[in-house]
Design a protein around this motif. Sequence first.
Motif, PDB file in Angstrom:
ATOM      1  N   ALA A  85     -15.953 -33.706  58.074  1.00 42.63           N
ATOM      2  CA  ALA A  85     -15.096 -34.274  59.070  1.00 42.63           C
ATOM      3  C   ALA A  85     -16.030 -34.730  60.217  1.00 42.63           C
ATOM      4  O   ALA A  85     -16.251 -35.647  60.830  1.00 42.63           O
ATOM      5  CB  ALA A  85     -13.880 -33.727  59.405  1.00 42.63           C
ATOM      6  N   ALA A  86     -16.622 -33.449  60.502  1.00 41.09           N
ATOM      7  CA  ALA A  86     -17.637 -33.790  61.641  1.00 41.09           C
ATOM      8  C   ALA A  86     -18.636 -34.853  61.663  1.00 41.09           C
ATOM      9  O   ALA A  86     -19.292 -35.484  62.501  1.00 41.09           O
ATOM     10  CB  ALA A  86     -18.378 -32.359  62.291  1.00 41.09           C
ATOM     11  N   ALA A  87     -18.935 -34.896  60.430  1.00 44.35           N
ATOM     12  CA  ALA A  87     -20.013 -35.705  59.909  1.00 44.35           C
ATOM     13  C   ALA A  87     -19.605 -37.067  59.774  1.00 44.35           C
ATOM     14  O   ALA A  87     -20.459 -38.093  59.569  1.00 44.35           O
ATOM     15  CB  ALA A  87     -20.815 -35.266  58.977  1.00 44.35           C
ATOM     16  N   GLY A  88     -18.356 -37.301  59.862  1.00 46.46           N
ATOM     17  CA  GLY A  88     -17.674 -38.537  59.700  1.00 46.46           C
ATOM     18  C   GLY A  88     -17.579 -39.072  58.053  1.00 46.46           C
ATOM     19  O   GLY A  88     -17.402 -40.202  57.822  1.00 46.46           O
ATOM     20  N   ARG A  89     -17.515 -38.190  57.225  1.00 52.43           N
ATOM     21  CA  ARG A  89     -17.788 -38.484  55.784  1.00 52.43           C
ATOM     22  C   ARG A  89     -16.471 -37.774  54.971  1.00 52.43           C
ATOM     23  O   ARG A  89     -16.042 -36.507  55.554  1.00 52.43           O
ATOM     24  CB  ARG A  89     -18.889 -38.082  55.155  1.00 52.43           C
ATOM     25  N   PRO A  90     -16.282 -38.350  53.819  1.00 47.08           N
ATOM     26  CA  PRO A  90     -15.086 -37.289  52.887  1.00 47.08           C
ATOM     27  C   PRO A  90     -15.568 -36.002  52.585  1.00 47.08           C
ATOM     28  O   PRO A  90     -16.804 -35.776  52.675  1.00 47.08           O
ATOM     29  CB  PRO A  90     -14.849 -38.397  51.701  1.00 47.08           C
ATOM     30  N   PRO A  91     -14.777 -35.150  52.164  1.00 47.17           N
ATOM     31  CA  PRO A  91     -15.070 -33.640  52.143  1.00 47.17           C
ATOM     32  C   PRO A  91     -16.460 -33.549  50.787  1.00 47.17           C
ATOM     33  O   PRO A  91     -16.042 -34.137  49.790  1.00 47.17           O
ATOM     34  CB  PRO A  91     -14.014 -33.024  51.740  1.00 47.17           C
ATOM     35  N   ALA A  92     -17.493 -32.860  51.140  1.00 38.46           N
ATOM     36  CA  ALA A  92     -18.349 -32.790  50.285  1.00 38.46           C
ATOM     37  C   ALA A  92     -17.811 -31.691  48.955  1.00 38.46           C
ATOM     38  O   ALA A  92     -16.863 -30.988  49.223  1.00 38.46           O
ATOM     39  CB  ALA A  92     -19.628 -31.734  50.809  1.00 38.46           C
ATOM     40  N   ARG A  93     -18.112 -32.061  47.661  1.00 31.90           N
ATOM     41  CA  ARG A  93     -17.807 -31.274  46.669  1.00 31.90           C
ATOM     42  C   ARG A  93     -18.447 -29.946  46.636  1.00 31.90           C
ATOM     43  O   ARG A  93     -19.570 -29.722  47.129  1.00 31.90           O
ATOM     44  CB  ARG A  93     -18.248 -32.022  45.424  1.00 31.90           C
ATOM     45  N   LEU A  94     -17.599 -28.966  46.167  1.00 32.22           N
ATOM     46  CA  LEU A  94     -18.075 -27.682  46.074  1.00 32.22           C
ATOM     47  C   LEU A  94     -18.304 -27.296  44.743  1.00 32.22           C
ATOM     48  O   LEU A  94     -17.367 -27.317  43.820  1.00 32.22           O
ATOM     49  CB  LEU A  94     -17.164 -26.552  46.518  1.00 32.22           C
ATOM     50  N   LEU A  95     -19.530 -26.885  44.593  1.00 31.01           N
ATOM     51  CA  LEU A  95     -20.149 -26.293  43.242  1.00 31.01           C
ATOM     52  C   LEU A  95     -20.102 -24.714  43.363  1.00 31.01           C
ATOM     53  O   LEU A  95     -20.801 -24.355  44.288  1.00 31.01           O
ATOM     54  CB  LEU A  95     -21.362 -26.848  42.749  1.00 31.01           C
ATOM     55  N   ALA A 102     -26.495 -28.764  55.702  1.00 34.57           N
ATOM     56  CA  ALA A 102     -26.675 -29.599  54.987  1.00 34.57           C
ATOM     57  C   ALA A 102     -25.743 -30.889  54.850  1.00 34.57           C
ATOM     58  O   ALA A 102     -26.198 -31.948  54.782  1.00 34.57           O
ATOM     59  CB  ALA A 102     -26.874 -29.028  53.530  1.00 34.57           C
ATOM     60  N   ILE A 103     -24.416 -30.408  55.116  1.00 36.26           N
ATOM     61  CA  ILE A 103     -23.539 -31.517  55.213  1.00 36.26           C
ATOM     62  C   ILE A 103     -23.595 -32.505  56.483  1.00 36.26           C
ATOM     63  O   ILE A 103     -23.421 -33.680  56.132  1.00 36.26           O
ATOM     64  CB  ILE A 103     -21.912 -30.951  55.315  1.00 36.26           C
ATOM     65  N   ALA A 104     -24.210 -31.677  57.546  1.00 37.37           N
ATOM     66  CA  ALA A 104     -24.392 -32.493  58.655  1.00 37.37           C
ATOM     67  C   ALA A 104     -25.550 -33.555  58.573  1.00 37.37           C
ATOM     68  O   ALA A 104     -25.412 -34.790  59.188  1.00 37.37           O
ATOM     69  CB  ALA A 104     -24.872 -31.671  59.905  1.00 37.37           C
ATOM     70  N   ALA A 105     -26.447 -33.170  57.653  1.00 34.06           N
ATOM     71  CA  ALA A 105     -27.585 -34.277  57.373  1.00 34.06           C
ATOM     72  C   ALA A 105     -27.202 -35.178  56.314  1.00 34.06           C
ATOM     73  O   ALA A 105     -27.940 -36.126  55.971  1.00 34.06           O
ATOM     74  CB  ALA A 105     -28.805 -33.214  57.039  1.00 34.06           C
ATOM     75  N   THR A 160     -23.682 -34.556  49.843  1.00 34.25           N
ATOM     76  CA  THR A 160     -22.041 -34.636  49.423  1.00 34.25           C
ATOM     77  C   THR A 160     -21.488 -33.597  48.457  1.00 34.25           C
ATOM     78  O   THR A 160     -20.467 -33.785  48.067  1.00 34.25           O
ATOM     79  CB  THR A 160     -22.092 -36.050  48.420  1.00 34.25           C
ATOM     80  N   MET A 161     -22.687 -32.908  48.123  1.00 31.97           N
ATOM     81  CA  MET A 161     -22.403 -31.773  47.067  1.00 31.97           C
ATOM     82  C   MET A 161     -22.956 -30.310  47.673  1.00 31.97           C
ATOM     83  O   MET A 161     -24.292 -30.498  48.130  1.00 31.97           O
ATOM     84  CB  MET A 161     -22.350 -32.036  45.625  1.00 31.97           C
ATOM     85  N   VAL A 162     -22.087 -29.494  47.923  1.00 28.02           N
ATOM     86  CA  VAL A 162     -23.081 -27.971  48.158  1.00 28.02           C
ATOM     87  C   VAL A 162     -22.615 -26.984  47.061  1.00 28.02           C
ATOM     88  O   VAL A 162     -21.755 -26.990  46.359  1.00 28.02           O
ATOM     89  CB  VAL A 162     -22.412 -27.717  49.507  1.00 28.02           C
ATOM     90  N   ARG A 163     -23.771 -26.175  46.869  1.00 26.36           N
ATOM     91  CA  ARG A 163     -23.845 -25.158  45.764  1.00 26.36           C
ATOM     92  C   ARG A 163     -23.711 -23.926  46.498  1.00 26.36           C
ATOM     93  O   ARG A 163     -24.680 -23.359  47.064  1.00 26.36           O
ATOM     94  CB  ARG A 163     -25.259 -25.338  44.991  1.00 26.36           C
TER      95      ARG A 163
END
Length: 227
Positions: free
Chosen positions: A20-30, A206-209, A212-215
């Motif tokens: 949300a802080a980056a202005g994007r939909p939630p990154a997917r969680l792997l 990573a999300i700030a940069a 779209t998916m974090v592991r």
Amino acid sequence: MTIAPTDYHAIRARIEAASAAAGRPPARLLAVSKTKPAAAVRALAAQGQEAFGENYVQEALAKQRELADLALEWHLIGPLQSNKCREVAQHFDWLQSLDRAKLVTPLARQRPAGRAPLNVLIQVNIDDEASKSGCAPAAVEELATLVAAEPALRLRGLMAIPQPLPDLARRRIAFERMAELFEALRVRHAGIDTLSMGMSDDFELAIAAGATMVRIGTALFGARQAL
Ligand SMILES: *Cc1c(COP(=O)(O)O)cnc(C)c1O
């Protein structure tokens, strides 16, 4: 082994806040379940997690057999040896570690006809580390073209494991370079939607940069034992 529900929901909340802080939909969680027993995967699945990442093909196949009653999405995130292409094509939903051209045809040929295309991320060795797998940034375009030409494969984007530098500003530079590569690739491959980067100790960065998916392994499952 037990997973405290708060761990899972706290991680999800942090992902949502950073996105949300980056202005994007939630990154997917792997959820990275390497070295963890099938019971730990089952416990997390019971809380709603669907996507799991494994580094070793044999270990993943054993867990898939134990968890065959669940509808899970399996990602291979470890280096792929050419003699494992058949098993990956047959048993995984995603391959995040494609890094060389000679794997493309075997993967496509061995994807079973009845299954959806294998989702593919190209792994980039963004910090040019001799010890890491991943292709050079300059090789991404050519590899992407090969993947995109195979109907049995679906190009989804890029993956990277930047060097775990203690200096977070330098890690951020690697994440930002990946985001630039991803945007450049998207010009020719409009369908790509996944930039997989960020692990337990740097996923917010990573999300700030642009991830779209974090592991995430350790922060969900606790520390790993050495194999
Ligand atoms: C192990 C691993 C992870 C998870 O690392 P943690 O620091 O435990 O979150 C993510 N990506 C890859 C490629 C891995 O091998």
